[in-house]
Design a protein around this motif. Structure first.
Motif, short mmCIF file in Angstrom:
data_model
loop_
_atom_site.label_atom_id
_atom_site.label_comp_id
_atom_site.label_asym_id
_atom_site.label_seq_id
_atom_site.Cartn_x
_atom_site.Cartn_y
_atom_site.Cartn_z
N GLY A 13 0.82 -1.21 0.00
CA GLY A 13 0.00 0.00 0.00
C GLY A 13 0.85 1.25 0.00
O GLY A 13 0.50 2.27 0.59
N ALA A 14 1.97 1.19 -0.72
CA ALA A 14 3.00 2.22 -0.60
C ALA A 14 2.61 3.55 -1.21
O ALA A 14 3.17 4.59 -0.83
CB ALA A 14 4.30 1.72 -1.24
N SER A 15 1.67 3.57 -2.13
CA SER A 15 1.34 4.84 -2.79
C SER A 15 0.18 5.55 -2.13
O SER A 15 -0.21 6.64 -2.55
CB SER A 15 1.04 4.61 -4.27
OG SER A 15 -0.07 3.74 -4.43
N GLY A 19 0.83 4.94 3.62
CA GLY A 19 1.88 4.13 2.99
C GLY A 19 2.99 4.97 2.40
O GLY A 19 4.17 4.64 2.54
N SER A 20 2.63 6.07 1.74
CA SER A 20 3.66 6.92 1.14
C SER A 20 4.49 7.60 2.22
O SER A 20 5.70 7.78 2.07
CB SER A 20 3.02 7.96 0.22
OG SER A 20 2.15 8.82 0.93
N LEU A 35 8.32 -0.91 -3.44
CA LEU A 35 7.03 -0.27 -3.23
C LEU A 35 5.96 -1.14 -3.88
O LEU A 35 6.01 -1.40 -5.08
CB LEU A 35 7.02 1.11 -3.87
CG LEU A 35 8.18 2.04 -3.46
CD1 LEU A 35 8.29 3.22 -4.42
CD2 LEU A 35 8.00 2.51 -2.02
N SER A 36 4.99 -1.57 -3.10
CA SER A 36 3.98 -2.46 -3.64
C SER A 36 2.59 -1.85 -3.52
O SER A 36 2.29 -1.13 -2.57
CB SER A 36 4.01 -3.81 -2.91
OG SER A 36 3.07 -4.71 -3.47
N GLY A 37 1.76 -2.15 -4.51
CA GLY A 37 0.38 -1.70 -4.53
C GLY A 37 -0.32 -2.34 -5.71
O GLY A 37 0.31 -3.04 -6.51
N ARG A 47 7.00 6.26 -7.19
CA ARG A 47 8.42 5.88 -7.19
C ARG A 47 9.28 6.99 -7.76
O ARG A 47 10.32 7.34 -7.19
CB ARG A 47 8.62 4.59 -8.00
CG ARG A 47 10.08 4.20 -8.22
CD ARG A 47 10.19 2.98 -9.12
NE ARG A 47 11.57 2.72 -9.47
CZ ARG A 47 12.21 3.29 -10.49
NH1 ARG A 47 11.56 4.15 -11.28
NH2 ARG A 47 13.47 2.99 -10.75
N GLU A 48 8.86 7.56 -8.88
CA GLU A 48 9.63 8.65 -9.49
C GLU A 48 9.69 9.86 -8.56
O GLU A 48 10.74 10.51 -8.47
CB GLU A 48 9.01 9.02 -10.84
CG GLU A 48 9.16 7.92 -11.89
CD GLU A 48 8.47 8.28 -13.20
OE1 GLU A 48 7.80 9.33 -13.26
OE2 GLU A 48 8.59 7.50 -14.16
N GLN A 49 8.59 10.16 -7.90
CA GLN A 49 8.56 11.29 -6.98
C GLN A 49 9.47 11.05 -5.79
O GLN A 49 10.19 11.94 -5.33
CB GLN A 49 7.13 11.53 -6.49
CG GLN A 49 6.97 12.81 -5.67
CD GLN A 49 7.24 14.06 -6.49
OE1 GLN A 49 6.67 14.25 -7.56
NE2 GLN A 49 8.13 14.92 -6.00
#
Length: 253
Positions: A13-15, A19-20, A35-37, A47-49
């Motif tokens: 739930g990384a995004s 989670g972030s 990072l998983s979702g 991820r880019e951010q």
């Protein structure tokens, strides 16, 4: 202090909002992240951010791994995928969760099963899968994101409360099984945290919630991230089977 340099972490739930914040907290301390979702595009953008804001550790870029936690086959493949990509998993953060709210007498079987499946069963499968590589390395940190309502209950959320309470008991059992191998397992239980969900509340609703919190306000995602980063650290190696409540004093358990 609390450096995570050289560690690899998987965050589900990384995004999402909390989670972030957890991902940022771990990355800032030097961990390399998987990072998983379930949403590949959201993961890519996040991820880019993250790389733009924090940079990448010397061991390599952070990576994104899509996984639908309601699919047991995908869940079972997630730890091996993270190990293959990162070279190992030292930290597992089971953060992802869903809600299907409703009063018990009207709750559909599928709503019960969906919440238990994602919030509890998927966490169990990931903990089980992570045990072997962590035991081999004689080091591991597992942090499960529960909720204050897993301890207090909440009307209309029997499925969610059951899953979060189950996470706490499951964590204690796992902690006892793996403690001698240098692995800890703990929970972080958020109270009301400012996210996209709570931002939809109107001023009256927000004021009513804040009035019940001794701190007088909702928490921030960074408050949860800080607790997770501490439990993930080497310095927290003598803390296991515990729950850190991060709720501004709303429920002193």
């Amino acid at each position: 202090m609390f450096s995570l340099q050289g560690m690899n972490a998987l965050v589900t739930g990384a995004s999402g909002g909390i989670g972030s914040a957890i991902a940022y907290a771990l990355a800032k301390q030097g961990a390399r992240l998987a990072l998983s979702g379930s949403n590949a595009e959201k993961l890519r953008v996040f991820r880019e951010q993250l790389i733009s804001d924090v940079g990448s550790p010397e061991t390599g870029d952070h990576v994104a791994i899509t996984c639908n936690l309601s699919d047991s086959a995908e869940v079972d493949n997630l730890i091996p995928a993270a190990v293959d990509t990162l070279g190992g998993v030292d930290i597992l953060v089971n953060n992802a969760g869903i809600t299907r709210d409703g009063l018990a007498m009207r709750m559909k079987d599928e709503d019960w099963q969906a919440v238990i499946g994602v919030n509890l069963e998927a966490a169990f499968r990931l903990m089980r899968a992570s045990a072997r590589p962590m035991m081999k390395g004689r080091f591991g940190r597992i942090i499960n994101i529960t909720s204050v309502v897993g301890h207090t209950g909440n009307p209309g959320q029997m499925n969610y409360c059951a899953a979060k309470a189950g996470l706490t008991g499951m964590t204690k059992s796992f902690a006892q099984e793996v403690a001698s191998r240098g692995i800890t397992a703990n929970c972080v239980a958020p109270g009301f945290i400012r996210t996209d969900m709570t931002s939809a509340l109107d001023e009256k609703q927000t004021d009513a919630i804040n009035a019940k919190i001794p701190a007088g306000k909702m928490g921030e995602g960074e408050d949860i991230g800080a607790a997770v980063a501490f439990l993930a650290s080497r310095e927290a190696g003598y803390i296991t089977g515990e729950t850190i409540h991060v709720n501004g004093g709303m429920a002193m358990l």
